[in-house]
Design a protein around this motif. Structure first.
Motif, PDB file in Angstrom:
ATOM      1  N   SER A 449      13.052   3.164  86.816  1.00 22.94           N
ATOM      2  CA  SER A 449      11.649   3.305  86.418  1.00 22.94           C
ATOM      3  C   SER A 449      10.859   3.781  87.634  1.00 22.94           C
ATOM      4  N   ASP A 451       6.715   3.747  88.995  1.00 23.26           N
ATOM      5  CA  ASP A 451       5.275   3.522  88.917  1.00 23.26           C
ATOM      6  C   ASP A 451       4.660   4.168  90.151  1.00 23.26           C
ATOM      7  N   ASP A 521       8.904  -2.959  91.031  1.00 25.16           N
ATOM      8  CA  ASP A 521       8.566  -1.544  90.886  1.00 25.16           C
ATOM      9  C   ASP A 521       8.219  -0.905  92.235  1.00 25.16           C
TER      10      ASP A 521
END
Length: 552
Positions: A449, A451, A521
């Motif tokens: 992921s 961010d 993150d």
């Protein structure tokens, strides 16, 4: 947000202002240039578009800048827009918009840095072009490295490019070369004015092994055979040396084909049709003084012998006939006199000497402590420099400096494994970043992921800013034929990476009690940024023909 995306956004904003009637313009530029400001206090990016267009818009630059700034502030990803000086627009991106670049770089991979600055340009780049009568030596080294780096940045900037090696395999020097090798075949001393050196003996031994009967042939029969075999052997050695230097040419062009194929006669006829050829005292001249040359040049002597200049003219016309609208010549320090005459050939052929031909002169290099070759006897060979200093260190150093000034290479520095050695410094940054990625992955950090907003540390902002400027650096290096801009950029990027690495952990930390913090993150985002730095360092080194080691 990449610089290209921001440029497109500024252009869109300007278009919207014109459509709304806030600005009156007949046309909007195809491209709006955005650049890094000298000080980070002035934002992430700056554009002078308001200064460029204010007069056409019938307003002053600050008023036009205010209109653009107001609309830019309404767009997502823009944190702040300020007007500076007479009308510069300084733009600051928000953390998410700036951080998004890391993912874009990783996904672009090897293509990041490629741009369209030279799309539509069809270029022939000729460099090295040493006589095939001996090994490549130190005098050829600089243009070998820089020429190949120029080729790489030209291609990365969208140019349709052909690299070419012009083989001077016609003329008396080939006869002298053949005489020298044939004398060695028979165990005779080097003829007066001939080529000395062990490499002549080596070629003779090679030819004798392949054709043992050569010793028994009459000299007039043996000479053309020796000439062809020695030529082939020496050219193969030149090719091998260039391969070891990470250089491959698209085309090897034989001067002999100009003579054998009647191309020189065709060239003289073409130039005569253009009205620039005249006859005098039995010789044929090209009126190059009409275009700034210091004297008219002889194409064909009174005895019918074609001059080297005639071959130069035919070669230029050959490039023209093959569709190259731009011809770049990279010549050595002793070739300043060629500038006027080559440009005059272009003009006599009907080309624009300011746009259709470009001649770059490279100054000499010296290497402290280098010794004359045992093989060549009177020169320092490129192959021995590669063996001594390494292709990477030699190429990087030669490409790191502008070519219009002499260069003194320090072998001790090139061989040192310290931050004072620029190539080590950049390669170490790449290896360190690769190791950081391996360590992070071993601690469970991945790129599952992303961010972008997490990348808000000032060192992250600085690193992202350097990464963002890579495509523009490549474009400018290509437009100006200055690959040293890429080398200096890489050193700045390596510095920014090392500073970021020291402040921003990628892998989770472990407390004194042995507990490891969970992967977040932030860790994932930093791995994306780390890998973006890896990619740009690798891409930049590739443009210089230098390897990017993953471990050091």
């Amino acid at each position: 947000m990449t610089p290209e995306e921001l440029s497109a956004l500024v252009k869109t904003t300007l278009t919207e202002a014109v459509a709304a009637g806030d600005v009156v313009l007949d046309s909007i530029p195809d491209e709006v240039r955005v650049e890094r400001p000298k000080s980070r206090d002035h934002g992430d990016w700056a554009t002078n578009i308001a200064l460029q267009l204010a007069k056409k818009a019938g307003t002053n630059p600050r008023q036009l800048a205010e209109i653009i700034a107001t609309r830019l502030n309404e767009h997502e990803g823009i944190s702040a827009v300020e007007i500076a000086g007479p009308g510069f627009i300084n733009i600051t991106l928000d953390a998410a918009a700036a951080g998004q670049l890391a993912q874009q770089i990783v996904e672009a991979g090897d293509s990041y840095g490629h741009n369209e600055a030279l799309v539509g340009h069809t270029i022939n780049l000729e460099y090295v072009s040493a006589n095939p009568t001996g090994p490549l030596h130190m005098g050829h080294t600089r243009w070998a490295a820089v020429g190949d780096a120029i080729a790489r940045v030209l291609r990365a900037s969208g140019a349709e490019l052909t690299t070419e090696y012009y083989i001077n395999d016609a003329g008396n020097q080939m006869n002298v070369f053949a005489d020298s090798v044939l004398a060695a075949v028979h165990g005779e001393p080097t003829p007066e004015g001939g080529y000395p050196g062990q490499y002549i003996q080596d070629l003779a031994a090679q030819i004798t092994a392949e054709r043992p009967e050569i010793k028994d042939l009459p000299r007039d029969e043996a000479l053309p055979v020796v000439r062809e075999l020695a030529y082939s052997g020496q050219l193969a050695q030149i090719r091998k040396t260039l391969e070891d230097f990470h250089i491959a040419f698209d085309l090897w062009f034989s001067e002999k084909t100009l003579h054998d194929g009647g191309k020189i006669d065709d060239a003289v006829a073409t130039l005569r049709e253009q009205g620039h050829v005249y006859d005098k005292d039995g010789a044929v001249f090209l009126r190059t003084t009409d275009f700034g040359d210091d004297k008219d040049r002889v194409l064909i002597k009174a005895d019918g012998e074609k001059t080297y200049f005639a071959a130069d003219a035919a070669y230029y016309l050959s490039k023209r006939e093959r569709g190259f609208t731009e011809k770049i010549y990279l010549l050595g320090a002793d070739h300043h006199g060629y500038i006027g005459r080559l440009k005059a050939i272009a003009a006599c052929a009907g080309d624009d000497p300011e746009t259709n031909i470009e001649i770059l002169i490279g100054q000499m290099i010296s290497v402290k402590g280098a010794r004359l070759s045992k093989r060549a006897g009177n020169m320092i060979l490129l192959e021995e420099l590669i063996e001594w200093l390494g292709a990477d260190a030699l190429r990087y150093t030669l490409a790191r400096y502008p070519t219009d000034s002499p260069l003194d290479v320090d072998p001790e520095l090139l061989q040192s494994k310290t931050n004072d050695n620029p190539v080590f410094y950049v390669q170490y940054a790449h290896a360190r970043a690769c190791n950081a990625a391996r360590n992070a992955e071993a601690h469970g950090v991945d790129r599952s992921s992303f961010d972008a907003g997490q990348l808000s540390h000032e060192r992250e902002e600085e690193l992202l800013a350097h990464l963002a400027s890579f495509p523009n650096t490549v474009a400018r290096a290509a437009e100006l034929r200055e690959p040293h801009r890429v080398a200096r950029y890489l050193e700045d990027l390596a510095s920014a990476y090392h500073a970021w690495y020291a402040k921003c952990r990628i892998a989770p930390s472990t407390s004194e009690s042995g507990e490891t913090e969970p992967v977040s993150d932030l860790h994932r985002g930093r791995l994306w940024l780390n890998d973006a730095a890896v990619q740009v360092l690798r891409n930049g080194l590739a443009l210089l023909g230098v390897t990017a080691p993953e471990k050091m």
